[in-house]
Design an enzyme around this catalytic site. Structure first.
Site, PDB file in Angstrom:
ATOM      1  N   HIS A 121       0.666  -1.147   0.235  1.00  0.00           N
ATOM      2  CA  HIS A 121      -0.293   0.041  -0.338  1.00  0.00           C
ATOM      3  C   HIS A 121       0.775   1.379   0.021  1.00  0.00           C
ATOM      4  O   HIS A 121       2.197   1.577   0.113  1.00  0.00           O
ATOM      5  CB  HIS A 121      -0.468  -0.160   0.804  1.00  0.00           C
ATOM      6  CG  HIS A 121      -0.113  -0.133   2.637  1.00  0.00           C
ATOM      7  ND1 HIS A 121      -0.020   0.886   3.478  1.00  0.00           N
ATOM      8  CD2 HIS A 121      -0.251  -1.463   2.712  1.00  0.00           C
ATOM      9  CE1 HIS A 121       0.654   0.495   4.120  1.00  0.00           C
ATOM     10  NE2 HIS A 121       0.218  -1.216   4.413  1.00  0.00           N
ATOM     11  N   ASP A 123      -0.337   4.420   0.944  1.00  0.00           N
ATOM     12  CA  ASP A 123      -0.554   5.370   2.088  1.00  0.00           C
ATOM     13  C   ASP A 123       0.334   4.995   3.246  1.00  0.00           C
ATOM     14  O   ASP A 123       0.338   3.223   3.812  1.00  0.00           O
ATOM     15  CB  ASP A 123      -1.593   5.173   2.438  1.00  0.00           C
ATOM     16  CG  ASP A 123      -2.481   3.964   2.956  1.00  0.00           C
ATOM     17  OD1 ASP A 123      -2.141   3.279   1.770  1.00  0.00           O
ATOM     18  OD2 ASP A 123      -3.365   4.213   3.699  1.00  0.00           O
ATOM     19  N   ASP A 156       6.235   0.354   7.090  1.00  0.00           N
ATOM     20  CA  ASP A 156       4.342   0.024   7.013  1.00  0.00           C
ATOM     21  C   ASP A 156       3.662   1.579   5.942  1.00  0.00           C
ATOM     22  O   ASP A 156       4.237   1.981   6.039  1.00  0.00           O
ATOM     23  CB  ASP A 156       3.932   0.233   8.055  1.00  0.00           C
ATOM     24  CG  ASP A 156       2.591  -0.258   7.634  1.00  0.00           C
ATOM     25  OD1 ASP A 156       2.377  -0.957   6.447  1.00  0.00           O
ATOM     26  OD2 ASP A 156       1.756  -0.673   8.797  1.00  0.00           O
ATOM     27  N   GLU A 190      -4.948   1.724   2.528  1.00  0.00           N
ATOM     28  CA  GLU A 190      -5.081   0.578   3.068  1.00  0.00           C
ATOM     29  C   GLU A 190      -5.446   1.050   4.946  1.00  0.00           C
ATOM     30  O   GLU A 190      -6.148  -0.003   5.986  1.00  0.00           O
ATOM     31  CB  GLU A 190      -4.210  -0.479   3.300  1.00  0.00           C
ATOM     32  CG  GLU A 190      -3.799  -2.047   3.732  1.00  0.00           C
ATOM     33  CD  GLU A 190      -3.338  -1.855   5.056  1.00  0.00           C
ATOM     34  OE1 GLU A 190      -3.576  -2.946   5.452  1.00  0.00           O
ATOM     35  OE2 GLU A 190      -2.794  -0.831   6.311  1.00  0.00           O
ATOM     36  N   GLU A 191      -4.649   1.714   5.473  1.00  0.00           N
ATOM     37  CA  GLU A 191      -4.918   2.072   6.997  1.00  0.00           C
ATOM     38  C   GLU A 191      -6.082   3.047   7.307  1.00  0.00           C
ATOM     39  O   GLU A 191      -6.554   2.979   8.255  1.00  0.00           O
ATOM     40  CB  GLU A 191      -3.601   3.293   7.436  1.00  0.00           C
ATOM     41  CG  GLU A 191      -2.230   2.709   6.572  1.00  0.00           C
ATOM     42  CD  GLU A 191      -1.879   2.239   7.852  1.00  0.00           C
ATOM     43  OE1 GLU A 191      -2.346   1.220   8.935  1.00  0.00           O
ATOM     44  OE2 GLU A 191      -0.433   1.337   7.547  1.00  0.00           O
ATOM     45  N   ASP A 216       1.462  -9.913   0.356  1.00  0.00           N
ATOM     46  CA  ASP A 216       0.744  -9.093   0.701  1.00  0.00           C
ATOM     47  C   ASP A 216       1.652  -8.445   1.925  1.00  0.00           C
ATOM     48  O   ASP A 216       2.733  -9.767   2.373  1.00  0.00           O
ATOM     49  CB  ASP A 216      -0.820  -8.540   1.097  1.00  0.00           C
ATOM     50  CG  ASP A 216      -1.157  -7.292   1.592  1.00  0.00           C
ATOM     51  OD1 ASP A 216      -0.476  -5.901   0.769  1.00  0.00           O
ATOM     52  OD2 ASP A 216      -2.213  -7.387   1.734  1.00  0.00           O
ATOM     53  N   HIS A 462       3.961   2.654  12.540  1.00  0.00           N
ATOM     54  CA  HIS A 462       2.982   3.608  13.436  1.00  0.00           C
ATOM     55  C   HIS A 462       3.252   4.634  14.222  1.00  0.00           C
ATOM     56  O   HIS A 462       3.371   4.774  14.848  1.00  0.00           O
ATOM     57  CB  HIS A 462       1.436   2.683  13.648  1.00  0.00           C
ATOM     58  CG  HIS A 462       1.199   1.967  12.697  1.00  0.00           C
ATOM     59  ND1 HIS A 462      -0.111   1.907  12.661  1.00  0.00           N
ATOM     60  CD2 HIS A 462       1.690   1.836  11.277  1.00  0.00           C
ATOM     61  CE1 HIS A 462      -1.033   1.345  11.125  1.00  0.00           C
ATOM     62  NE2 HIS A 462       0.526   1.528  10.457  1.00  0.00           N
TER      63      HIS A 462
HETATM   64 ZN   LIG Z   1       0.454  -1.596   6.148  1.00  0.00          ZN
END
Ligand SMILES: [Zn+2]
Length: 491
Positions: A121, A123, A156, A190-191, A216, A462
């Site tokens: 992803h 984002d 991520d 995705e988030e 993934d 994150h």
């Molecule tokens: Zn992720």
């Protein structure tokens, strides 16, 4: 008589010991035997620069996208990808879905074979204002320092995205042709729900496409992820948990707090949450977690090997140990987390309503209906209305992908060719990924990121000072290149 009893007891114990030992020794390693290391030569500086550049694009997803118009950041990111991967851009077909999600098609020689899809992803989550000052460098500077690339999205999920693109660019340049069609899909949200990925799936469905395999984000390569295993383990997510938020609402009489009823709406609701925390859904070693223990058993130290090989008798003991840690507990049961509690407006006013949200992450084998039934049964209080939250989409857990399918073997082989010193194991992903959208069109969904990570860096996902080792960026490119090449041998 007494002697007879002792002798027969001894016999039973010996028989049991023999059975345990037999099961233990019968387990042969599920790891691939001799695998020849095969790593492509990668221009480290170039790849690291490309990743740094990707991290400078603020492709932030949040629910306020429309307000801040972050769309131009995604468009700029797309132009950036076009500019640094000219061979890929010339060879593959690019389509855009839901405004900013990307689907690249690399047509295979044999269109009778089912395509494979590599997913990542674009984002990233925002950097919250209070932690901004704790970053060593600007979170969107893509700084390279002390052997790391630093920035929001480093783990991520931009190392995967860049790793995939870099590998394809390299292979196209070398004249490689895939046997089966390969899709690269990069969602933009995705988030915050993954509607971009959903739109891509719907387009593929409309084209009557079924996929052989989806790879993934998911498990990483780290030490200490399986208790008792000293070696680094590459964890491949063969399933992911479901998601369900339950709203609990209590209506009260209201009035002045000088003459209160014995229990206010706050008290009623607190008691209900206390009951849910005290009566969790059952822990069990099943699905992907059972797959993991079974897969790793023969390579575990003897005592663990004995336990993992004899779950029919060791399960209660292992269960009691696993649930002691939050991560172990999450792997074994549908978890209960009270996350929102709203009631009251003033200290001397009895609230007329109290509302709470409890978030459940559902293990494979259980469903949203099971969760709702459990909540109603456990609370058992007619004053409390129980309903599935409408604001957060519920999702049942995924099916468990097989470990004996050739596509898993291809993944396993590719991991070992680039990371010869690691063990491979399936596991249960406790979060949610975009891959769940692909369940209707693919049976072999694997969630794996080819990145070695130290446990202290895991907290940075994150969080603050998210970073990836420069050497790991190179390895991720090498992994995707091997995977794509090995797909030509997947029958
Ligand atoms: Zn992720």
């Amino acid at each position: 008589m007494f002697k007879k009893i002792i002798l027969s007891l001894l016999g039973i114990v010996l028989l049991l010991a023999a059975m345990l030992l037999f099961n233990t020794l019968r387990q042969t390693s599920k790891q691939l035997g001799q695998v020849k290391t095969n790593k492509a030569t990668v221009d480290k500086d170039l790849v690291v620069n490309h990743l740094g550049g990707a991290l400078r694009h603020k492709t932030i997803s949040n629910n306020l996208n429309q307000m801040y118009d972050l769309g131009k950041n995604f468009t700029a990111f797309h132009q950036y990808l076009d500019s640094i991967y000219p061979n890929l851009t010339a060879k593959l077909t690019k389509e855009t879905f839901a405004k900013y999600s990307l689907l690249y098609t690399w047509k295979g020689k044999n269109t009778a074979l089912k395509p494979v899809l590599l997913l990542a992803h674009q984002d990233v989550v925002p950097v919250d204002g209070t932690s901004e000052k704790d970053w060593e460098f600007d979170a969107f500077s893509g700084t390279v320092a002390n052997g790391y690339v630093l920035g929001r999205g480093a783990l991520d999920d931009k190392t995967s995205l860049i790793g995939i693109m870099e590998a394809v660019e390299m292979l196209v340049k070398n004249g490689f042709q895939p046997e089966r069609t390969i899709y690269l899909a990069f969602g933009h949200d995705e988030e915050v729900g993954g509607l971009g990925a959903q739109t891509i799936v719907e387009a593929l469905q409309a084209r009557k496409i079924e996929l052989e395999m989806v790879v993934d984000e998911g498990g990483l390569i780290s030490k200490g992820s399986i208790p008792g295993i000293q070696q680094e383990v590459a964890l491949i997510g063969t399933a992911e948990k479901g998601y369900c938020s339950v709203e609990l609402t209590v209506k009260g009489e209201g009035g002045h707090s000088s003459m209160p009823p014995p229990q206010t709406a706050v008290g009623v609701l607190s008691a209900a949450i206390q009951r849910l925390e005290a009566n969790q859904m059952p822990a069990r070693i099943a699905g992907a977690t059972r797959q993991m223990l079974d897969f790793i058993a023969a390579d575990a130290p003897f005592f663990l090997r004995l336990l993992f090989s004899n779950l029919w008798i060791s399960e209660p003991l292992l269960r009691s140990q696993f649930v002691k840690s939050n991560s172990g507990n999450a792997a074994l049961r549908t978890t209960t987390a009270a996350t929102v509690f709203n009631a009251g407006i003033k200290d001397n006013v009895i609230p007329t309503q109290a509302k709470a949200v409890v978030n459940f992450r559902i293990i494979p084998g259980e469903t949203i209906e099971d969760v709702l039934a459990h909540v109603k049964r456990t609370i058992n209080d007619p004053r409390i209305a129980v309903a599935q939250s409408k604001s957060q989409m519920g999702q049942n857990p995924s099916p468990v992908s097989p470990t004996d399918h050739p596509s898993f073997q291809t993944l396993h082989q590719s991991i070992r060719e680039v990371f010869p010193d690691v063990l491979v194991a399936p596991y249960l992903v406790v979060g949610a990924t975009d891959s769940r959208r692909f369940i209707p069109i693919c049976k072999n969904i694997y969630r794996f990121m080819p990145i070695r990570i130290a446990s202290e860096d895991l907290k940075r996902v994150h969080g603050t000072n998210e970073r990836v080792k420069v050497d790991c960026v190179v390895e991720s490119v090498q992994f995707y290149a091997r995977l794509i090449e090995n797909l030509n041998g997947l029958k």
